[in-house]
Every structure is written in structure tokens, then in C-alpha cells.
Scaffold this active site. Structure first.
Site, PDB file in Angstrom:
ATOM      1  N   HIS A 198       5.084 -19.012 -22.081  1.00  0.00           N
ATOM      2  CA  HIS A 198       4.772 -18.233 -20.878  1.00  0.00           C
ATOM      3  C   HIS A 198       4.423 -16.794 -21.251  1.00  0.00           C
ATOM      4  CE1 HIS A 198       5.836 -15.740 -17.344  1.00  0.00           C
ATOM      5  NE2 HIS A 198       5.227 -16.702 -16.692  1.00  0.00           N
ATOM      6  N   THR A 509     -17.192   7.904  -3.978  1.00  0.00           N
ATOM      7  CA  THR A 509     -16.866   6.754  -3.129  1.00  0.00           C
ATOM      8  C   THR A 509     -15.372   6.628  -2.848  1.00  0.00           C
ATOM      9  OG1 THR A 509     -17.140   5.484  -5.147  1.00  0.00           O
ATOM     10  CG2 THR A 509     -18.904   5.330  -3.515  1.00  0.00           C
ATOM     11  N   ASN A 510     -14.547   7.439  -3.520  1.00  0.00           N
ATOM     12  CA  ASN A 510     -13.117   7.429  -3.152  1.00  0.00           C
ATOM     13  C   ASN A 510     -12.981   8.039  -1.764  1.00  0.00           C
ATOM     14  OD1 ASN A 510     -12.716   6.618  -5.802  1.00  0.00           O
ATOM     15  ND2 ASN A 510     -12.243   8.674  -6.527  1.00  0.00           N
ATOM     16  N   ASP A 511     -13.511   9.233  -1.601  1.00  0.00           N
ATOM     17  CA  ASP A 511     -13.434   9.882  -0.287  1.00  0.00           C
ATOM     18  C   ASP A 511     -14.324   9.184   0.732  1.00  0.00           C
ATOM     19  OD1 ASP A 511     -11.609  12.082   0.027  1.00  0.00           O
ATOM     20  OD2 ASP A 511     -12.657  13.018  -1.642  1.00  0.00           O
ATOM     21  N   CYS A 573     -19.448   8.812  -8.886  1.00  0.00           N
ATOM     22  CA  CYS A 573     -18.327   9.231  -9.729  1.00  0.00           C
ATOM     23  C   CYS A 573     -16.981   8.831  -9.144  1.00  0.00           C
ATOM     24  CB  CYS A 573     -18.383  10.724 -10.027  1.00  0.00           C
ATOM     25  SG  CYS A 573     -18.209  11.750  -8.558  1.00  0.00           S
TER      26      CYS A 573
HETATM   27  C1  PEP Z   1     -14.396  10.799  -4.841  1.00  0.00           C
HETATM   28  O1  PEP Z   1     -13.991  11.199  -3.750  1.00  0.00           O
HETATM   29  O2  PEP Z   1     -14.906   9.685  -5.005  1.00  0.00           O
HETATM   30  C2  PEP Z   1     -14.244  11.654  -6.031  1.00  0.00           C
HETATM   31  C3  PEP Z   1     -14.747  11.296  -7.193  1.00  0.00           C
HETATM   32  O3  PEP Z   1     -13.532  12.794  -5.905  1.00  0.00           O
HETATM   33  P1  PEP Z   1     -11.929  12.860  -5.901  1.00  0.00           P
HETATM   34  O4  PEP Z   1     -11.430  11.512  -6.276  1.00  0.00           O
HETATM   35  O5  PEP Z   1     -11.568  13.919  -6.856  1.00  0.00           O
HETATM   36  O6  PEP Z   1     -11.649  13.220  -4.466  1.00  0.00           O
HETATM   37 MG    MG Z   2     -13.584  13.324  -3.481  1.00  0.00          MG
END
Ligand code: PEP
Ligand code: MG
Length: 628
Positions: A198, A509-511, A573
Site C-alpha cells: 500500500h 485568474t485568481n482574482d 499569471c
Molecule cells: C491573480 O489574481 O491571479 C494574481 C496573479 O494576483 P494575486 O494572486 O497576487 O492576487
Molecule cells: Mg490578483
């Protein structure tokens, strides 16, 4: 056999010799107790070898064969394409390419991009390794090198890891309820169990270092100790594992990052031949920049500058700036930060010489730089020569109910232009200083969190005016670009206007995911797992880009952006820039590059090339690849 409690004998003599060397088994013992099939039944071995070659040529892939030998006769029971580790995946495909069995496109498509992770495992620092004490040997169950504190229970592995400790999970053997602890641990060591136990199978699946079946270990769960040759080790003691050789060492051994060479490097060269997009990295330090460059990054796509305000004495100057009552007070404090930032930029620019570096101006809300606990506020008051009440009042005044939607990004630079000015000065001066030393720097200054055209224009004006002033002072100039993050839904809608001034877009693309879904990046863990379990979401949209919704905004932003400026340079990014499905999407919508963390660069390079191969295949209307 299937339970994995026995380690199978080797088929080839070569394999048996290699195994015996790793296990320190004498040649006499090896011959007597562990002879290979090749030595025991040479005729049957030959027959098996022929069958294997025939099947592999027929299926054009490595086969997982089941066979039995009964009364001197070989019976083939089953064959199927074999599962493989990341290194094996690369080796098999590159071998078959060299042998002319499969063509380049097929070779690329045989790779599971995520599995490249396994080739990016750290290895032990050879100088430290030479001084290390070998404690025991087990099976090389899953490759990599890891070092950490001993824990004997999976729950402890998860808890200690949550407290930022690095642990090695040590068990007699593992079972499915240990999964979360195995996932949290740096490495796994078991006293019992073969290559198919496992622990071994799960660790390989996770790409995690594992040594299994180290028989010299004597584990006492009650006392939370283990003894090896009479020596006792307690919970919390450090050990190190080499999953590539099966060795267990005493104490901490530092690891170093892996290098790209051999088949791996050849594969990466092959991706270059097919890819259209190029890959940059998200890096804030020269060290990360260097690692990414070695993995083939063609520049920095996001250099977050916040850490430049946090470390050491910088935080003091930053706090002085925040506490300042007026602009001149803020400028005084920022002047202290200037040389430190300039030096930071010089380091990063030098590491990325000749390649573009996108530096993002300050993004997080100011309250993040202030202490929130009473004891820390008192300490800060003492340091700054003010009363704790004054500190508390400032912290309270900066309190925001929703800081992610509050005073951050370009809203900071537009209310306190001196912050953008000083950062621009630090960037341009660093580039000019390096130019004098013969280092070519290509800075791209990026405005965060743009939502409207006027707020971008004001920031751009500040940046350009400052840069011109610095050029005049130095009687020298450099080329640089000014552009923006696209991470607010509104920005995608007015992208044409923004692009009239902005020279590049980088999709955050995070925000953008946060604001499109209305899911807080910080708080979504409360409901996302339930949503995933109930099938309300197919994937975590913070990991895999939501093409159906957020993707539409990205497409729209690109289309409108290029309407405003046909040669607009566009990248991504956010975290999605290193996730294979999302990378394919970025290719499809026409981005120029993706940017991701250094260790994901090879994965993104492969995913980007695969996107082209898949597209070519679709154009041809085919669903399979021709062989060479
Ligand atoms: C984002 O928002 O995708 C980004 C790269 O900026 P941060 O994660 O620093 O807000
Ligand atoms: Mg951001």
C-alpha cells in the site's frame, strides 16, 4: 504476491545484481536465495523475452504482462499497457521515439503533464550526504529525497504539517486510513511491505518519496519510538530518506533542486518544436528566477513586490509610511525603502538578464503590514516611539470589512501616487545600474487590479513621468513596457479602452475567478469541498480554470484588448498558468504566454506543446497519431 507482502524476484540477472547491490546482499547469497528467472530458467526466460517484445511491438507500448510457469511451460495470462512512474513515462516514450516506433507528436501525447512532477524531485546535497550516517536499507519504493521529523501516526503527520513542520511518516505498514497523513508527510518509511505494498503504490501515485520494507526497523507505537540495530529514535527526531535507493539516514540532510538532463531535457527540446505559446515564471527572488530559467522559462510573468515590504527592517519603514500623517511623511519613509527595493530588483533582473521581467506594483491592502494582536502592537509602538493606542487607532482606521474588494491594487497607487513613483524609480534605476555593467534588462511594469480605463491611465502617467525623470537624472535610458493585470471582470469588458494605453495584459485568474464567482479566495474552503462532493462544481475553479464562465471573460478581454491594440501582448499569471487543462485553454484563446511557479514550468511547456498537437490532429479530423 498481490497483497504486496512479498517482493518479487527479479526477472533479469542485471536487475537481480542491481537489487543485491542496493540491499548489500553478497553475491553468494544472491545466487543461492535470490537468483533471477534468467538464471533459473534460461530457456523460459528467452521465450518470455520474445513474447514481451512481440506484444510491445504489437501494442507499441510498454506492457504489463502476467504469466505463470508450470511444469516447465510458460503460459501468458494477460497483457495491458503498463502503468508507469513519471521518469519511466519519459524514458519509455523517448526510447520508442529513438527506435523509430512512434513519432514526435505521439511521443508528446504519451506524456501526462502532471507526472513530470516526479522528475522534479529534490535530491540530497552530495556534500552533506557524504557525511551522513546510514541507518537502514529498504526498498526504493518511490523516488525522491526527503528529510523531516519522525511521526508514527497519520493524524500527527497532518497536524504537524499544518504547524509548518516537515515530517516523515514511519509505520510498520500503511493502510487506506493513513492517506491524509501520507499526503501531508514529506516522505514515508515502512518496516514491512514490498514494491507493491500500500505504502509503495500510494506513494508512487502521489509522487512522494517512500522507502518500504526496511526490515531493520522495530517500531513501538505505544512508546512512539523505533529502534534500529539497538539505537532508539523518538517521535520528533530527524531522519532522511532516499526513495531512489531505499536508504534511510540519521538526521537532517539538506536537499537541492533537480537538474534537467538526459531524456527529460530532450523531451523539453521537443516541446519547443511544437509549442506556440512560451512559458514564463512567477518569481519574486533571484533563486526562483534561476530555477525557472533552468527549466526553460523565458522570462518572469509576475514578480509580486509585496515581500519587498515585509522582510527585516523594511517592515519598519513600511509601517512608518502607513503611520505618516501626510505625503511628505510618507515620502520620507518610502525613501528608506527605495535602495532596498532597487537592490532586490537588481538581483532579479540579473538572474533574468536578456529576458523580460514583469514587475507588479504593490497590490495588498495596507493593513496586512500592521500587527493585529495586542502584544505585537505594543512592540511596534515601542519601536516607533508612539503609544500602543496610536498603533491600535491606525489599525482600526485601516480595518476593512472586505479587504479583497477594498483599498488594494492600483487603488493604493492612485490614492498614494508616491508608492508607485518610488517603485518605478527602484525598477528603472536598477535596470540602468545593470546596463552600466553590461547586463540587458527588459522591465515590464504592471499595474494591479485595474477595473476602469481612467484608473489605469493615471497609474501609467505616474510610471512614465517617473521613468522619464530617472532617465534625465542618469542621462541614459532603457526600453520598458507598461501594462496591466486583467483580474476584475469589468476590465475584460472595457479591455479595448484599456489597451489603447496598456502595452500588455496579464490575466490574474485568481482574482478574476474570485470576483466572477463571488467566492472569496480566503473563505471558500468552507463550502467548496461540499460543492465538489455534491457535484455542484466539477472542479475547484481556483485550480482548474472555469472555461464556461471565467473563460468567457478571458476570451472577451483578449478579443476587445486586441481591438484596442492589435499587437497587444497577452499572458496569464494566475495559478491556472501551470495547470495543463487551463494551459490548453490559454493556447486556444490566443494568449502569447503562460506564467507559473518555477517547478511547474516544464509541465506548462509540455501542456502548451500538447495543445498544438491536439489542435493539428483535430484539423486533420483524426483521433490517432500515425507512427513514425
Ligand atoms: C491573480 O489574481 O491571479 C494574481 C496573479 O494576483 P494575486 O494572486 O497576487 O492576487
Ligand atoms: Mg490578483
Amino acid at each position: 504476491m498481490v497483497a504486496g507482502t512479498r517482493t518479487p524476484r527479479q526477472i533479469t540477472k542485471e536487475g537481480s545484481l542491481r537489487w543485491a547491490k542496493l540491499q548489500s546482499v553478497s553475491e553468494e547469497e544472491r545466487k543461492k536465495v535470490y537468483p533471477s528467472l534468467e538464471e533459473l530458467f534460461p530457456e523460459l526466460y528467452k521465450e518470455l523475452d520474445e513474447q514481451q517484445k512481440k506484444l510491445e511491438l504489437h501494442y507499441l507500448d510498454m506492457q504489463d504482462l502476467e504469466f505463470t510457469i508450470q511444469e516447465g511451460k510458460l503460459w501468458m495470462l494477460q497483457t495491458r499497457n503498463g502503468k508507469r512512474t513519471g521518469p519511466a513515462m519519459v524514458k519509455i516514450a523517448m526510447d520508442m521515439l529513438r527506435d523509430g516506433l512512434i513519432n514526435e507528436e505521439e511521443t508528446l501525447m504519451r506524456m501526462e503533464a502532471e507526472k513530470l512532477n516526479e522528475l522534479l524531485h529534490p535530491v540530497f546535497d552530495t556534500k552533506e550526504l557524504a557525511k551522513a550516517t546510514l541507518l537502514a536499507k529498504g526498498l526504493a519504493a518511490s523516488p525522491g529525497a526527503s528529510t523531516g521529523q519522525i511521526v508514527f501516526f497519520a493524524d500527527d503527520a497532518a497536524e504537524w504539517t499544518a504547524k509548518k513542520k516537515k515530517v516523515i511518516l514511519v509505520r510498520v505498514e500503511t493502510s487506506p486510513e493513513d492517506l491524509s497523513g501520507m499526503d501531508a508527510a514529506q516522505g514515508i518509511l515502512t518496516a514491512r511491505g514490498g514494491m507493491t505494498s500500500h505504502a509503495a503504490v500510494v506513494a508512487r501515485g502521489m509522487g512522494k518519496c517512500c522507502v518500504s520494507g526496511a526490515g531493520a526497523l522495530n517500531i513501538n507505537y505505544k512508546k512512539r519510538t523505533m529502534t534500529i540495530d539497538g539505537r532508539e529514535f523518538k517521535e520528533g527526531d530527524f531522519i532522511s530518506l532516499n526513495g531512489t535507493t531505499g536508504e534511510v539516514f540519521e538526521g537532517k540532510i539538506n536537499t537541492v533542486d533537480p537538474e534537467m538532463s538526459g531524456d527529460f531535457a530532450d523531451l523539453m527540446d521537443l516541446t519547443e518544436k511544437y509549442t506556440r505559446m512560451y512559458v514564463r515564471t512567477n518569481a519574486d527572488t533571484p533563486k526562483d528566477a534561476k530555477i525557472a530559467r533552468e527549466f526553460g522559462a523565458k522570462g518572469i510573468g509576475l514578480c509580486r513586490t509585496e515581500h519587498m515590504f515585509f522582510e527585516g527592517i523594511r517592515i519598519k519603514a513600511m509601517r512608518e509610511m502607513i503611520l505618516a500623517k501626510d505625503e511628505s511623511g510618507r515620502r520620507k519613509a518610502l525613501d528608506k525603502l527605495l535602495p532596498m527595493q532597487r537592490e532586490d530588483f537588481e538581483g532579479i533582473f540579473e538572474a533574468m538578464h536578456d529576458l523580460p521581467v514583469t514587475v507588479r506594483l504593490l497590490d495588498p491592502p495596507l493593513h496586512e503590514f500592521l500587527p493585529h494582536e495586542e502584544a505585537n502592537q505594543k512592540e511596534m509602538a515601542k519601536e516607533m516611539g508612539i503609544t500602543p493606542e496610536e498603533v491600535k487607532a491606525t489599525v482600526d482606521s485601516l480595518h476593512e470589512f472586505n479587504p479583497m474588494l477594498g483599498h488594494r491594487g492600483c487603488r493604493l497607487g492612485n490614492t498614494y501616487p508616491e508608492i508607485s513613483e518610488v517603485q518605478t524609480r527602484a525598477i528603472i534605476e536598477a535596470a540602468l545600474n545593470l546596463k552600466k555593467k553590461g547586463v540587458r534588462v527588459i522591465p515590464e511594469i504592471m499595474i494591479p487590479l485595474t477595473g476602469t480605463d481612467p484608473e489605469y491611465r493615471l497609474q501609467e502617467e505616474i510610471v512614465r513621468n517617473t521613468a522619464e525623470k530617472v532617465f534625465e537624472e542618469h542621462d541614459d535610458r532603457i526600453e520598458y513596457l507598461v501594462g496591466t493585470m486583467i483580474e476584475i471582470p469589468r476590465a475584460t469588458l472595457v479591455a479595448d479602452k484599456i489597451a489603447e494605453k496598456a502595452e500588455f495584459f496579464s490575466f490574474g485568474t485568481n482574482d478574476l475567478t474570485q470576483m466572477t464567482f463571488g467566492y472569496s479566495r480566503d473563505d471558500s474552503a468552507r463550502f467548496l469541498p461540499v460543492y465538489l462532493e455534491k457535484g455542484l462544481l466539477e472542479n475547484d475553479p481556483f485550480q482548474i480554470l472555469d472555461q464556461e464562465g471565467v473563460g468567457q471573460l478571458v476570451e472577451l478581454g483578449i478579443e476587445r484588448g486586441r481591438k484596442g491594440r492589435p499587437d497587444l501582448k497577452i499572458g496569464i499569471c494566475g495559478e491556472h498558468g501551470g495547470e495543463p487543462n487551463s494551459v490548453e485553454f490559454c493556447h486556444k484563446v490566443g494568449m502569447d504566454y503562460v506564467s507559473c511557479s518555477p517547478f511547474r514550468v516544464p509541465i506548462a511547456r509540455l501542456a502548451s506543446a500538447q495543445a498544438v498537437v491536439r489542435e493539428n490532429l483535430a484539423k486533420k479530423g483524426g483521433s490517432t497519431y500515425s507512427t513514425a
